[in-house]
Design an enzyme around this catalytic site. Structure first.
Site, PDB file in Angstrom:
ATOM      1  N   HIS A  10      -4.273   4.806   0.831  1.00  0.00           N
ATOM      2  CA  HIS A  10      -5.373   4.026  -0.360  1.00  0.00           C
ATOM      3  C   HIS A  10      -6.865   4.178   0.759  1.00  0.00           C
ATOM      4  O   HIS A  10      -6.348   3.023   0.907  1.00  0.00           O
ATOM      5  CB  HIS A  10      -4.517   3.250  -1.020  1.00  0.00           C
ATOM      6  CG  HIS A  10      -5.852   2.358  -1.978  1.00  0.00           C
ATOM      7  ND1 HIS A  10      -6.838   2.473  -2.116  1.00  0.00           N
ATOM      8  CD2 HIS A  10      -4.918   2.513  -3.708  1.00  0.00           C
ATOM      9  CE1 HIS A  10      -6.910   1.959  -2.876  1.00  0.00           C
ATOM     10  NE2 HIS A  10      -6.200   1.171  -4.273  1.00  0.00           N
ATOM     11  N   GLU A  57      -8.717   8.540  -2.128  1.00  0.00           N
ATOM     12  CA  GLU A  57      -7.766   8.652  -1.475  1.00  0.00           C
ATOM     13  C   GLU A  57      -6.601   9.783  -1.422  1.00  0.00           C
ATOM     14  O   GLU A  57      -6.853  10.470  -2.314  1.00  0.00           O
ATOM     15  CB  GLU A  57      -6.799   7.183  -2.168  1.00  0.00           C
ATOM     16  CG  GLU A  57      -7.523   5.993  -2.645  1.00  0.00           C
ATOM     17  CD  GLU A  57      -7.075   5.625  -3.417  1.00  0.00           C
ATOM     18  OE1 GLU A  57      -6.540   5.765  -3.777  1.00  0.00           O
ATOM     19  OE2 GLU A  57      -7.672   5.309  -4.533  1.00  0.00           O
TER      20      GLU A  57
END
Length: 311
Positions: free
Chosen positions: A187, A286
């Site tokens: 992330h 991400e």
């Protein structure tokens, strides 16, 4: 399930020794163990500081999370919230947290912690070494025994290479007696001057699930921009993206088939205590394997992926 790629190639190593040596062997002078109080004025987490001629980086042992990375002579790659609490057991907002063994809300039980469990757990520093090109490779490992949150046991190894670029090499092994499904993502919070001016190249023509509209399926035409809240999941996405800012950022992955783009925008950010007015300073692009791209691993089966980030 995608076929398992070959193991990562071995590297020409300069030094190698047990993790404990990283803190008392002169050969590991590039690595310092510190804490969040010393670096950020807010104690609570054990950190690793890597400083070489190629880069400076900060890694949290909680979550094996890179908090800062800057290659020599280049702008910082990552954004770290100035309001993150640095409390044990609480996710750190920023850097590159690993969301695993599920990404986002748990689809079977939304009451479970968002983004899985490994980002708030203490990882083991299994090895540290300097490679022949001057880059530093850290090997961090987490073993999940299986519990009420996630019944299947698994082992996750994350190699982090810190040099002119930031590289992640992830290996996940299902150590349970039955098959299990794993969804995950790295992330990444990238530091940008103003998210409203950011354009992401490399997703044009791709279909995505739009979380802001109850996961309706849509198609992107042109560059991905961030005029307001954006929360999109691109399945079977291209491996390469460029984030266009005054200091462009490149993301290149292997065996990562999902790309998620996210920024909360002003309205949602105002409700998030560790973002608030700081939302303009980051964008998330991400890479991982989630939703239709999730890994289903048989007992004893492993899967691998690689992500390279640079500025």
């Amino acid at each position: 399930m995608y076929p398992l790629p070959a193991p990562f190639p071995s590297k020409n190593k300069k030094t190698e020794s047990p993790a404990v040596a990283a803190f008392d062997d002169p050969a590991h002078s590039y690595l310092t163990r510190t804490d969040s109080g010393a670096l950020y004025g807010n104690p609570g987490l054990d950190l690793l500081l890597v400083e070489t001629g190629l880069c400076r980086a900060v890694i949290s042992l909680q979550g094996a999370q890179v908090l800062e990375f800057a290659a020599s002579g280049r702008a910082p790659l990552l954004w770290l919230s100035p309001a993150t609490p640095f409390a044990a057991g609480t996710a750190v907002r920023g850097g590159v947290p690993l969301c695993l063994p599920w990404f986002g809300e748990n689809r079977e039980d939304p009451s479970k912690p968002k983004h899985g469990l490994v980002r708030t757990q203490l990882w083991e520093l299994a090895d540290s070494e300097m490679l022949s090109d001057g880059a530093v490779e850290l090997t961090l490992r987490f073993q999940h025994p299986g519990d009420a949150l996630f019944p299947a046991s698994f082992t996750c190894t994350l190699k982090i290479v810190l040099g002119k670029s930031l590289i992640f090499e992830l290996e996940l092994t299902n150590s349970a007696d039955s098959a299990a499904e794993y969804s995950w993502a790295l992330h990444s919070y990238f530091a940008v001057e103003d998210v409203n001016a950011v354009e992401v190249e490399g997703l044009d023509g791709g279909e995505f699930l739009d979380k802001t509209r109850a996961f309706v399926r849509d198609r992107l035409d042109g560059m991905q921009t961030f005029a307001g809240e954006v929360d999109r999941v691109f399945e079977r996405a291209p491996a390469h993206q460029v984030i266009h800012t005054p200091n462009p950022i490149t993301a290149e992955s292997e065996n990562c088939h999902t790309v998620i783009t996210w920024n909360p925008g002003a309205e949602l950010a105002a409700t998030i205590s560790d973002i608030g007015p700081h939302y303009r300073g980051f964008v998330c692009v991400e890479h991982g394997n989630a939703f239709a791209d999730s890994w289903r691993l048989q007992p004893g089966e492993s899967a691998r992926a690689r992500l390279t980030l640079s500025r």
